[in-house]
Scaffold this motif. Structure first.
Motif, PDB file in Angstrom:
ATOM      1  N   CYS A 300       2.332   3.123  12.474  1.00  0.00           N
ATOM      2  CA  CYS A 300       1.775   1.985  11.739  1.00  0.00           C
ATOM      3  C   CYS A 300       0.843   2.465  10.621  1.00  0.00           C
ATOM      4  CB  CYS A 300       1.020   1.065  12.699  1.00  0.00           C
ATOM      5  SG  CYS A 300       2.078   0.161  13.857  1.00  0.00           S
ATOM      6  N   ILE A 301       0.042   3.472  10.918  1.00  0.00           N
ATOM      7  CA  ILE A 301      -0.883   3.995   9.899  1.00  0.00           C
ATOM      8  C   ILE A 301      -0.106   4.603   8.739  1.00  0.00           C
ATOM      9  CG2 ILE A 301      -2.630   5.766   9.461  1.00  0.00           C
ATOM     10  CD1 ILE A 301      -3.699   5.226  12.271  1.00  0.00           C
ATOM     11  N   ARG A 302       0.947   5.344   9.064  1.00  0.00           N
ATOM     12  CA  ARG A 302       1.746   5.950   7.989  1.00  0.00           C
ATOM     13  C   ARG A 302       2.466   4.892   7.164  1.00  0.00           C
ATOM     14  NH1 ARG A 302       4.135  10.936  11.704  1.00  0.00           N
ATOM     15  NH2 ARG A 302       2.279  12.283  11.508  1.00  0.00           N
ATOM     16  N   LEU A 303       2.946   3.848   7.844  1.00  0.00           N
ATOM     17  CA  LEU A 303       3.640   2.789   7.117  1.00  0.00           C
ATOM     18  C   LEU A 303       2.688   1.980   6.235  1.00  0.00           C
ATOM     19  CD1 LEU A 303       6.030   1.484   9.919  1.00  0.00           C
ATOM     20  CD2 LEU A 303       6.652   2.840   7.922  1.00  0.00           C
ATOM     21  N   SER A 304       1.422   1.940   6.601  1.00  0.00           N
ATOM     22  CA  SER A 304       0.458   1.161   5.806  1.00  0.00           C
ATOM     23  C   SER A 304       0.035   1.879   4.533  1.00  0.00           C
ATOM     24  CB  SER A 304      -0.787   0.854   6.653  1.00  0.00           C
ATOM     25  OG  SER A 304      -1.539   2.037   6.893  1.00  0.00           O
ATOM     26  N   GLU A 305       0.475   3.105   4.369  1.00  0.00           N
ATOM     27  CA  GLU A 305       0.044   3.875   3.199  1.00  0.00           C
ATOM     28  C   GLU A 305       0.463   3.192   1.901  1.00  0.00           C
ATOM     29  OE1 GLU A 305       0.488   8.389   1.345  1.00  0.00           O
ATOM     30  OE2 GLU A 305       1.344   7.895   3.301  1.00  0.00           O
ATOM     31  N   ALA A 306       1.665   2.568   1.908  1.00  0.00           N
ATOM     32  CA  ALA A 306       2.141   1.931   0.681  1.00  0.00           C
ATOM     33  C   ALA A 306       1.255   0.761   0.279  1.00  0.00           C
ATOM     34  CB  ALA A 306       3.578   1.456   0.869  1.00  0.00           C
ATOM     35  N   ALA A 307       0.637   0.065   1.261  1.00  0.00           N
ATOM     36  CA  ALA A 307      -0.192  -1.095   0.948  1.00  0.00           C
ATOM     37  C   ALA A 307      -1.506  -0.712   0.285  1.00  0.00           C
ATOM     38  CB  ALA A 307      -0.470  -1.893   2.224  1.00  0.00           C
ATOM     39  N   ARG A 308      -1.903   0.548   0.402  1.00  0.00           N
ATOM     40  CA  ARG A 308      -3.180   0.956  -0.208  1.00  0.00           C
ATOM     41  C   ARG A 308      -3.067   1.087  -1.719  1.00  0.00           C
ATOM     42  NH1 ARG A 308      -3.805   5.989   3.867  1.00  0.00           N
ATOM     43  NH2 ARG A 308      -2.586   4.983   5.487  1.00  0.00           N
ATOM     44  N   LYS A 309      -1.846   1.339  -2.206  1.00  0.00           N
ATOM     45  CA  LYS A 309      -1.574   1.356  -3.655  1.00  0.00           C
ATOM     46  C   LYS A 309      -2.549   2.260  -4.405  1.00  0.00           C
ATOM     47  CE  LYS A 309       0.367  -3.294  -3.484  1.00  0.00           C
ATOM     48  NZ  LYS A 309       0.315  -4.683  -3.958  1.00  0.00           N
ATOM     49  N   GLY A 310      -2.749   3.446  -3.887  1.00  0.00           N
ATOM     50  CA  GLY A 310      -3.562   4.429  -4.586  1.00  0.00           C
ATOM     51  C   GLY A 310      -5.052   4.229  -4.486  1.00  0.00           C
ATOM     52  N   ARG A 311      -5.529   3.238  -3.761  1.00  0.00           N
ATOM     53  CA  ARG A 311      -6.966   3.018  -3.629  1.00  0.00           C
ATOM     54  C   ARG A 311      -7.576   4.062  -2.691  1.00  0.00           C
ATOM     55  NH1 ARG A 311      -7.174  -2.556  -1.260  1.00  0.00           N
ATOM     56  NH2 ARG A 311      -4.972  -2.174  -0.893  1.00  0.00           N
ATOM     57  N   PRO A 312      -8.826   4.429  -2.892  1.00  0.00           N
ATOM     58  CA  PRO A 312      -9.475   5.436  -2.049  1.00  0.00           C
ATOM     59  C   PRO A 312      -9.862   4.866  -0.685  1.00  0.00           C
ATOM     60  CG  PRO A 312     -11.050   4.614  -3.654  1.00  0.00           C
ATOM     61  CD  PRO A 312      -9.724   3.965  -3.996  1.00  0.00           C
ATOM     62  N   GLY A 343      -2.435  -4.308   7.554  1.00  0.00           N
ATOM     63  CA  GLY A 343      -2.153  -4.823   6.218  1.00  0.00           C
ATOM     64  C   GLY A 343      -3.314  -5.623   5.665  1.00  0.00           C
ATOM     65  N   ASN A 344      -3.906  -6.482   6.509  1.00  0.00           N
ATOM     66  CA  ASN A 344      -5.073  -7.252   6.061  1.00  0.00           C
ATOM     67  C   ASN A 344      -6.254  -6.339   5.754  1.00  0.00           C
ATOM     68  OD1 ASN A 344      -3.908  -9.764   6.166  1.00  0.00           O
ATOM     69  ND2 ASN A 344      -4.624 -10.236   8.218  1.00  0.00           N
ATOM     70  N   ALA A 345      -6.484  -5.350   6.633  1.00  0.00           N
ATOM     71  CA  ALA A 345      -7.640  -4.468   6.448  1.00  0.00           C
ATOM     72  C   ALA A 345      -7.529  -3.665   5.159  1.00  0.00           C
ATOM     73  CB  ALA A 345      -7.773  -3.534   7.651  1.00  0.00           C
ATOM     74  N   THR A 346      -6.361  -3.104   4.900  1.00  0.00           N
ATOM     75  CA  THR A 346      -6.194  -2.295   3.681  1.00  0.00           C
ATOM     76  C   THR A 346      -6.149  -3.168   2.429  1.00  0.00           C
ATOM     77  OG1 THR A 346      -3.802  -2.313   4.074  1.00  0.00           O
ATOM     78  CG2 THR A 346      -5.039  -0.426   4.887  1.00  0.00           C
ATOM     79  N   LYS A 347      -5.649  -4.390   2.579  1.00  0.00           N
ATOM     80  CA  LYS A 347      -5.559  -5.277   1.420  1.00  0.00           C
ATOM     81  C   LYS A 347      -6.936  -5.694   0.922  1.00  0.00           C
ATOM     82  CE  LYS A 347      -3.729  -9.274   2.306  1.00  0.00           C
ATOM     83  NZ  LYS A 347      -2.701 -10.300   2.570  1.00  0.00           N
ATOM     84  N   PHE A 348      -7.879  -5.888   1.840  1.00  0.00           N
ATOM     85  CA  PHE A 348      -9.200  -6.379   1.456  1.00  0.00           C
ATOM     86  C   PHE A 348     -10.261  -5.273   1.360  1.00  0.00           C
ATOM     87  CE2 PHE A 348      -7.315 -10.227   3.474  1.00  0.00           C
ATOM     88  CZ  PHE A 348      -7.336 -11.036   2.349  1.00  0.00           C
ATOM     89  N   THR A 349      -9.844  -4.032   1.525  1.00  0.00           N
ATOM     90  CA  THR A 349     -10.790  -2.917   1.427  1.00  0.00           C
ATOM     91  C   THR A 349     -10.493  -2.136   0.162  1.00  0.00           C
ATOM     92  OG1 THR A 349     -10.883  -2.788   3.843  1.00  0.00           O
ATOM     93  CG2 THR A 349     -11.731  -0.900   2.605  1.00  0.00           C
ATOM     94  N   GLU A 350     -11.376  -2.242  -0.810  1.00  0.00           N
ATOM     95  CA  GLU A 350     -11.163  -1.558  -2.080  1.00  0.00           C
ATOM     96  C   GLU A 350     -11.497  -0.081  -1.975  1.00  0.00           C
ATOM     97  OE1 GLU A 350      -9.849  -2.727  -4.845  1.00  0.00           O
ATOM     98  OE2 GLU A 350      -9.499  -4.659  -3.856  1.00  0.00           O
ATOM     99  N   ALA A 351     -12.458   0.288  -1.167  1.00  0.00           N
ATOM    100  CA  ALA A 351     -12.851   1.681  -0.992  1.00  0.00           C
ATOM    101  C   ALA A 351     -13.500   1.816   0.376  1.00  0.00           C
ATOM    102  CB  ALA A 351     -13.822   2.128  -2.085  1.00  0.00           C
ATOM    103  N   GLY A 352     -13.426   3.026   0.930  1.00  0.00           N
ATOM    104  CA  GLY A 352     -14.016   3.257   2.238  1.00  0.00           C
ATOM    105  C   GLY A 352     -12.955   3.683   3.232  1.00  0.00           C
ATOM    106  N   HIS A 353     -12.965   3.073   4.400  1.00  0.00           N
ATOM    107  CA  HIS A 353     -12.002   3.481   5.411  1.00  0.00           C
ATOM    108  C   HIS A 353     -11.649   2.305   6.319  1.00  0.00           C
ATOM    109  CE1 HIS A 353     -15.810   3.912   7.704  1.00  0.00           C
ATOM    110  NE2 HIS A 353     -15.062   3.537   8.725  1.00  0.00           N
ATOM    111  N   VAL A 354     -10.533   2.480   7.008  1.00  0.00           N
ATOM    112  CA  VAL A 354     -10.086   1.565   8.060  1.00  0.00           C
ATOM    113  C   VAL A 354      -9.923   2.398   9.319  1.00  0.00           C
ATOM    114  CG1 VAL A 354      -8.286   0.005   8.862  1.00  0.00           C
ATOM    115  CG2 VAL A 354      -8.925   0.031   6.440  1.00  0.00           C
TER     116      VAL A 354
END
Length: 678
Positions: A300-312, A343-354
């Motif tokens: 799941c973590i690897r699949l969520s990489e695309a949703a980060r869209k290059g954000r840190p 998906g929700n966590a990475t979508k609403f997190t501009e920087a930092g970590h999940v």
């Protein structure tokens, strides 16, 4: 005497007189004593008479009171009988009482009216007369001849335990007879009119059938639409993703990204709508299987990489090193929930970590898993932590406007509850971001492992959140975390941010992508890393073992659609696979017979020999050879529990829904190839 002197005579008379006086005195004394005795006896008799008279008077009053009480009780009993009878007469159901000889004692008019004998039969009539008149008059719909029906009714009453029976009257009413024999032998018979209840049940059944038919039609329509939409979107998404990866001018790059993002948004809406429909219809099936929970979270973590869209944004896994990885439950539904939360966590997190943290605890009959998904985004106001689980609800305050249906959390909570668990939004850590907590019971499929027996390890302090979580995982498992100079092995995560300094003179295991880890490090593992893999690497490095290289896998791609074959080939070519293409099932079986691949990607809907038939032929071929069939991943535009169950029964290793996502496909291929080699 004549010679006596006068004095002598006088003395004699005096003596006589004194004697008479004494006699008189004695007589008077005796009379006085007798009188007193008579008076005392009279007093006693008088007192006795008065006492007896008073007792008699009291007895008479008591008798009168008793008589009055008896009269009052009789009046009350009579009044109670009248009230009871009026109540029985007012009942909409029939009531009758029969004595030990099955003769009618009393019955209300409703009961007698059911037998159509209200004016002919009354108290004293036998049950046989009652049943026979009812049979002759056609009061009830009979099964068989009237005599047989009467005998059946009498035989029923003679049974030790009288069961209820339902009869239909000549005018269409439904009556249930409930008969009970009292301890003294009397029989109480109740005739309950079920006509209205039956009408309601029939109406409810008709409404239920209509609702189920509507739900089936809705489900079939949604499934059909899902299939029809996914098939053309497979080409749109795949080709647009390939365009995004090309070196285009800025405007063309924007167009390609817009096409891809719009198609993905439309695909999410299609999937969410179908899932909500299945939940509402109660058609979501929960299937239990044994799976690796830790590996699922890593996927799941690897699949969520695309949703980060290059954000840190760094996604970190915290899974206990001394807890079982394999559990028994519905892996597909758990994956769906975790992917939604990620998906929700990475979508609403501009920087930092999940942070994805799992805590396992022993419970009766298995293990309870609590999965927290914690982000460093804007968070959720406390007053909206429940409303976000409502359909189409989104949080506005302090958060960027999000695209999507707002159904993801609704679906996730519904799935969690169907599996006997919960999903809530709870207080965030350290007052920042948001935290979603999924709690699910599983049946334990693996014993709790022993704590790892390792020497002191070093985790450099400048490795960010990955290093902090790693140090916590090691310490929680009882592994000593020391400074580099005192450690036998160093573990260095290469996450986001500056590259950490490698400790000198200490064997090192690096965690991170190959483009960030220096070539001088002999052991490297990708992030996130499974606990068993990390522990095995640490032991191997400590023992000075070699690093094994990878073998280039061979992939057989089977699809009757040329666009799909082209898309899959171009999608996988950068991964370095050796690929062979087949346009239908029979060609695929021939290619397999000629040279066994390591993995097959198989479309299931093909003319001629479809994917199911091709897989059966491949398995039969390997059975003849005495070998093991290569894992086969199904590619399908169909969705729903029925097709998933059919794919599992057929023996497919897994399946991918069209349009195929590159990251998900690669993860599934990695799992299948790993299982095939094992």
């Amino acid at each position: 005497m004549d010679g006596a002197t006068l004095e002598d005579r006088y003395t004699l008379e005096r003596r006589k007189r004194l004697a008479a006086e004494r006699t008189l005195e004695r007589t008077r004394t005796e009379l006085s004593r007798a009188y007193r005795a008579l008076v005392a006896n009279a007093d006693r008799l008088s007192l006795r008479y008065l006492s007896e008279r008073e007792a008699n008077l009291r007895l008479t009053d008591r008798q009168r009171a008793i008589l009055a009480q008896r009269k009052e009780a009789a009046e009350k009993a009579d009044r109670a009988r009248r009230r009871l009878w009026h109540a029985l007469e007012a009942m909409r159901d029939g009531f009758a009482l029969f004595d030990t000889n099955a003769r009618l004692v009393a019955a209300n008019s409703v009961y007698l009216g059911l037998f159509d004998v209200a004016s002919e039969i009354g108290p004293g009539a036998s049950a046989e007369e009652l049943f026979r008149v009812a049979a002759e008059e056609g009061a009830f719909e009979l099964d068989g001849e009237p005599d047989e029906w009467v005998e059946a009714q009498l035989a029923r009453w003679k049974a030790d335990r009288i069961g209820s029976q339902i009869l239909r009257t000549y005018d269409g009413r439904t009556i249930r007879f409930q008969d009970h024999r009292a301890p003294d032998g009397d029989l109480v018979s109740l005739a309950i009119d079920l006509t209205e209840e039956q009408a309601r049940e029939d109406s409810l059944a008709a409404a239920r059938d209509a609702a189920e038919a509507t739900a089936r039609a809705k489900q079939a329509f949604l499934a059909r639409m899902s299939h029809e939409m996914r098939t053309p979107m497979n080409g749109i998404l795949g080709l647009s993703e390939m365009l995004v990866e090309r070196d285009l001018d800025p405007e063309a790059q924007t167009f390609a990204r817009t096409i891809r993002d719009s198609a993905e948004a439309l695909l999410t809406i299609v999937g969410d709508t179908l899932d909500v429909s299945q939940l509402e219809a109660g058609r979501v099936e929960i299937r239990e299987e044994t799976f690796d929970l830790e590996a699922l979270l890593i996927d799941c973590i690897r699949l969520s990489e695309a949703a980060r869209k290059g954000r840190p944004v760094e996604v970190v896994l915290d899974y206990p090193l001394d807890a079982p990885a394999r559990v028994a439950g519905d892996a597909g539904r758990i994956r769906q929930i975790v992917m939604n939360l990620l998906g929700n966590a990475t979508k609403f997190t501009e920087a930092g970590h999940v942070l994805v943290r799992a805590v396992l605890s022993r419970v009766e009959g298995g293990v309870r898993v609590v999965i927290d998904v914690i982000d460093t985004g804007p968070g959720i106001p406390e007053g909206q932590r429940e409303t976000i689980f409502e359909a189409f609800a989104q949080v506005d305050a302090g958060r960027p406007q999000a695209e999507g249906t707002g159904l993801g959390l609704t679906i996730s909570r519904g799935l969690a509850e169907r599996m006997g668990g919960t999903l809530i939004a709870t207080d965030p850590e350290e007052g920042a971001g948001s935290r979603f907590r999924l709690s699910i019971p599983f049946r334990q499929a693996q014993d709790w492992p022993a704590r790892p027996d390792l020497p002191a390890l070093a985790v450099p302090p400048d490795t960010g959140v990955q290093g902090d979580v790693l140090a916590r995982r090691l310490a929680a498992a009882g592994v000593s975390v020391a400074r580099a100079r005192e450690a036998a092995v160093a573990v260095v995560p290469f996450g986001e941010g500056a590259a950490p300094q490698l400790p000198e003179g200490v064997p090192t295991v690096a965690l991170g992508p190959s483009d960030r880890v220096p070539e001088s490090v002999g052991w490297r593992l990708d992030l996130p890393v499974a606990g068993a893999e990390l522990l095995a690497a640490l032991r191997a490095v400590q023992a000075g073992g070699p690093v094994e290289g990878d073998v280039r896998p061979r992939i057989l791609i089977v699809d009757d659609n040329a666009t799909n074959r082209f898309l899959l080939e171009r999608m996988l070519s950068p991964q370095g696979y050796a690929m062979e293409l087949a346009e239908d099932g029979s060609t695929a079986v021939a290619a397999y017979r000629n040279r066994r691949p390591d993995l097959v990607l198989m479309d299931i809907s093909m003319p001629g020999m479809d994917g199911f038939e091709a897989l059966a032929a491949i398995r039969a071929l390997e059975e003849e050879r005495g070998g093991t069939a290569a894992p086969v991943i199904a590619l399908t535009a169909h969705s729903g529990a029925e097709i998933e169950a059919r794919l599992g029964e057929a023996g497919f290793a897994s399946h991918q829904k069209k349009p195929v996502r590159k990251a998900e496909l690669l993860a599934a291929m990695a799992d299948a190839l790993g299982a095939g080699r094992g």
